[in-house]
Enzyme design. Structure first.
Site, PDB file in Angstrom:
ATOM      1  N   ASP A   9       0.861  -1.189   0.000  1.00 59.69           N
ATOM      2  CA  ASP A   9       0.000   0.000   0.000  1.00 59.69           C
ATOM      3  C   ASP A   9       0.896   1.237   0.000  1.00 59.69           C
ATOM      4  O   ASP A   9       1.767   1.374   0.852  1.00 59.69           O
ATOM      5  CB  ASP A   9      -0.888  -0.024   1.243  1.00 59.69           C
ATOM      6  CG  ASP A   9      -1.931   1.083   1.241  1.00 59.69           C
ATOM      7  OD1 ASP A   9      -3.102   0.783   1.517  1.00 59.69           O
ATOM      8  OD2 ASP A   9      -1.581   2.243   0.970  1.00 59.69           O
ATOM      9  N   ASP A 104      -3.432   2.246  -5.505  1.00 61.85           N
ATOM     10  CA  ASP A 104      -2.149   2.211  -4.801  1.00 61.85           C
ATOM     11  C   ASP A 104      -1.991   0.971  -3.931  1.00 61.85           C
ATOM     12  O   ASP A 104      -1.155   0.956  -3.050  1.00 61.85           O
ATOM     13  CB  ASP A 104      -1.997   3.463  -3.922  1.00 61.85           C
ATOM     14  CG  ASP A 104      -2.780   3.361  -2.613  1.00 61.85           C
ATOM     15  OD1 ASP A 104      -3.896   2.818  -2.637  1.00 61.85           O
ATOM     16  OD2 ASP A 104      -2.262   3.807  -1.583  1.00 61.85           O
ATOM     17  N   GLU A 105      -2.771  -0.060  -4.170  1.00 60.83           N
ATOM     18  CA  GLU A 105      -2.809  -1.157  -3.212  1.00 60.83           C
ATOM     19  C   GLU A 105      -3.069  -2.499  -3.892  1.00 60.83           C
ATOM     20  O   GLU A 105      -3.910  -2.584  -4.780  1.00 60.83           O
ATOM     21  CB  GLU A 105      -3.942  -0.853  -2.223  1.00 60.83           C
ATOM     22  CG  GLU A 105      -4.152  -1.887  -1.178  1.00 60.83           C
ATOM     23  CD  GLU A 105      -5.368  -1.562  -0.306  1.00 60.83           C
ATOM     24  OE1 GLU A 105      -5.865  -0.425  -0.334  1.00 60.83           O
ATOM     25  OE2 GLU A 105      -5.813  -2.476   0.396  1.00 60.83           O
TER      26      GLU A 105
END
Ligand code: TTP
Ligand code: MG
Length: 412
Positions: A9, A104-105
């Site tokens: 993350d 983003d993860e």
């Protein structure tokens, strides 16, 4: 062999990208979202701004009150999406299966590729190093035996964190005295129900499983298993860029060279796409327009958007794409959304981020319906839902095509 899962993350993702690209922002409280004078919320903020108490989803006015000297910036989704593609392509090379959770993860199943626990930890370190070296951004990484544990591990040392949870015992020891909300699926509402029964910590859940199950049913069973460290969920390969599209297209009985009419059809198709997307709970991060000209030449044009399924947004984008193509007689027109993402994606909907944009969109549909009424004498009152079924939409459009010009027609 037991699974080994990495959860990655990015730290303060949107804000970090902006700071990377503009050194003058570094070390400052940077707040990405609406402007303080607008209505809207914080998408994210730098860790410097978090020290003032600012956080994601906070009302922007509140953020301004807490941090009046912060730097406020609108988000640049297209840029974050491009960075996101680079990130995921680095990460994916280390995974047997990877599941994109947000821009983003991701969860990465590294069981096979790593071959051992040590191998997996090596991969996790490499991912951190390459993300920093190649993209200039820091991330937090968790290595664990399950998805739940990997997720909690990645949050453990944020930002620029690294943490391992090798076994269910290590997991349980770590979270035993934490608030029940640490357990995946336990939100504010569920927590409240548990709290009112005196169940506040993971330990309480572990010690009183029957009560939790009586209170919450199926979810209760899941939570009590998690409190013992049990989570066998697999990493389900999901890459939004590979997801299919939702689209709707129509062939006219006779070629069309009237672009006002064509735009009206685009609007109906956009509404239809919105309905289909709502039904399956998906949003698109791209809009596409397809045209087949009378000479059978087919063109498609597309554009990335902040994720949305609003007919207003789809239609606006489709019309702007239409305005950039040659004006020749058309026999088929289609509109679609692609780069589908689910409801669970945490990215705030564009409409939530900038409510004033939402206001404009809410007015848009009734306005366009009034246009259709004025131009073709169509009155959708009450049966708007019915017109989107396959044949009916086709008949409606043919009706419009034939009744063009009978009433005053505005525009080009
Ligand atoms: P997060 O990973 O939740 O947040 P973050 O990366 O900004 O910060 P952290 O270091 O705590 O991980 O979300 C990733 C991006 O998604 C974030 O930069 C902005 C966006 N986002 C929203 O637009 N709205 C939200 O409510 C959240 C939580 C995130
Ligand atoms: Mg993040």
């Amino acid at each position: 062999m037991q699974q080994i899962i990495i959860h990655v993350d990015m730290d303060a993702f949107y804000a970090s990208v902006e700071m990377r690209d503009d050194p003058s922002l570094r070390g400052k409280p940077l707040i990405i979202g609406s402007m303080p004078q607008e209505r809207g919320v914080v998408a994210t903020c730098s860790y410097e701004a978090r020290r003032f108490g600012v956080h994601s989803a906070m009302n922007i006015k509140e953020a301004y009150r807490l941090c009046p000297n912060g730097i406020f910036m609108h988000p640049n989704f297209e840029k974050y999406r491009a960075v996101s593609d680079q990130l995921h392509s680095i990460w994916n090379t280390y995974a047997g299966a990877s599941e994109t959770i947000a821009l983003d993860e991701a969860y990465l199943d590294v069981t096979e590729k790593a071959g051992s626990w040590e191998g997996a930890c090596g991969i996790a370190r490499t991912i951190k190093r390459r993300t920093l070296e190649e993209l200039g951004l820091t991330c937090s990484v968790g290595v664990a035996y399950s998805k739940t544990a990997a997720k909690i591990a990645s949050e453990e040392k944020k930002p620029d964190g690294y943490f391992e949870i090798p076994t269910p015992e290590a997991f349980v020891n770590l979270i035993l005295d934490r608030d029940v909300r640490v357990l995946y699926t336990v939100g504010a509402k569920t927590a409240e129900r548990l709290n009112s029964a005196g169940i506040r910590t993971v330990r309480d859940v572990r010690d009183r499983p029957e009560e939790v199950i009586r209170l919450l049913g199926k979810q209760g069973e899941w939570i009590t298993r998690m409190a013992r460290g049990e989570d066998g969920r697999k990493v389900t390969p999901y890459r939004p860029e590979e997801a299919k599209s939702i689209s709707r297209e129509l062939t006219f009985q006779a070629d069309v060279d009237d672009f006002v009419f064509l735009k009206d059809v685009l609007f109906l198709l956009s509404m239809s796409v919105e309905r289909r997307a709502s039904r399956v709970g998906l949003y698109g991060e791209g809009v596409s327009l397809k045209l087949t000209y009378a000479d059978m030449k087919t063109i498609t044009r597309s554009k990335l958007i902040p994720s949305s399924r609003s007919a207003a947004r789809i239609d606006r984008e489709a019309v702007s794409l239409l305005e950039q193509v040659p004006r020749r007689p058309v026999r088929l027109v289609g509109v679609g959304i692609y780069h589908l993402t689910g409801e669970y994606a945490r990215q705030l909907r564009f409409e939530d981020l900038l409510p004033q944009a939402k206001d404009r969109q809410e007015a848009y549909v009734p306005e366009r319906l009034r246009d259709l009424h004025n131009r073709y004498g169509l009155d959708f009152a009450g049966n708007l839902d019915k017109i989107f079924h396959g044949e009916t939409l086709y008949r409606t459009v043919e009706y419009m095509r034939k009744h063009r010009g009978r009433t005053a027609s505005g525009g080009r």
